[in-house]
Motif scaffolding. Structure first.
Motif, PDB file in Angstrom:
ATOM      1  N   PHE A  37      17.701  92.591 -76.877  1.00 27.67           N
ATOM      2  CA  PHE A  37      16.436  92.245 -76.646  1.00 27.67           C
ATOM      3  C   PHE A  37      15.808  93.635 -76.576  1.00 27.67           C
ATOM      4  O   PHE A  37      16.248  94.508 -76.534  1.00 27.67           O
ATOM      5  N   GLN A 109      16.648  83.989 -71.833  1.00 32.42           N
ATOM      6  CA  GLN A 109      17.510  85.035 -71.419  1.00 32.42           C
ATOM      7  C   GLN A 109      18.343  84.529 -70.172  1.00 32.42           C
ATOM      8  O   GLN A 109      19.159  85.316 -69.862  1.00 32.42           O
ATOM      9  N   TRP A 115      23.668  92.005 -68.261  1.00 28.80           N
ATOM     10  CA  TRP A 115      22.598  92.660 -69.122  1.00 28.80           C
ATOM     11  C   TRP A 115      23.003  94.239 -68.892  1.00 28.80           C
ATOM     12  O   TRP A 115      23.325  94.779 -67.810  1.00 28.80           O
TER      13      TRP A 115
END
Length: 125
Positions: A37, A109, A115
């Motif tokens: 991303f 997401q 992440w």
């Protein structure tokens, strides 16, 4: 929770290339999908590409088609984002994220619970 570390960002000239790496702290990467991303200044984070556990890629951004590609090396617990023919509009913080098995058809997401901290990519002459 898995830890992800991105690397490979930096300054590139328009038309240049960079390869980002995402190393995942896990005994095996075999069952995970990995997404890339990016978030440009003043913009929302957007999906770029995703690779499933079987190596199938899903493109989330029309603007990178034909220029960016994603690959994985499970033995190295690493996923790569190859970025060619870079443009100033590719300037952003790039994040990788771990999902489960397959890539969602849309860059949801919430499907990626872990992440990395992100790596800055700046494209400028």
């Amino acid at each position: 929770q898995l830890q992800l570390v991105e690397s490979g960002g930096g300054l590139a000239q328009p038309g240049g290339s960079l390869r980002l790496s995402c190393e995942v702290s896990t005994p095996t990467l075999d069952y995970y999908a990995i997404g890339w991303f990016r978030q440009a200044p003043g913009k929302e984070r957007e999906g770029v590409l995703c690779i499933s556990m079987t190596g199938e890629s899903t493109n989330y951004a029309d603007s990178v088609k034909g220029r960016f590609s994603i690959s994985r090396d499970n033995a190295k617990l690493t996923v790569y984002l190859q970025m060619n023919n870079l443009k100033p509009e590719d300037t952003a913080v790039y994040y990788c994220a771990v999902g489960w098995r397959s890539c969602p058809p849309d860059p949801d997401q919430s499907r990626f619970p872990s992440w990395g901290q992100g790596t800055q990519v700046t494209v400028s002459s």
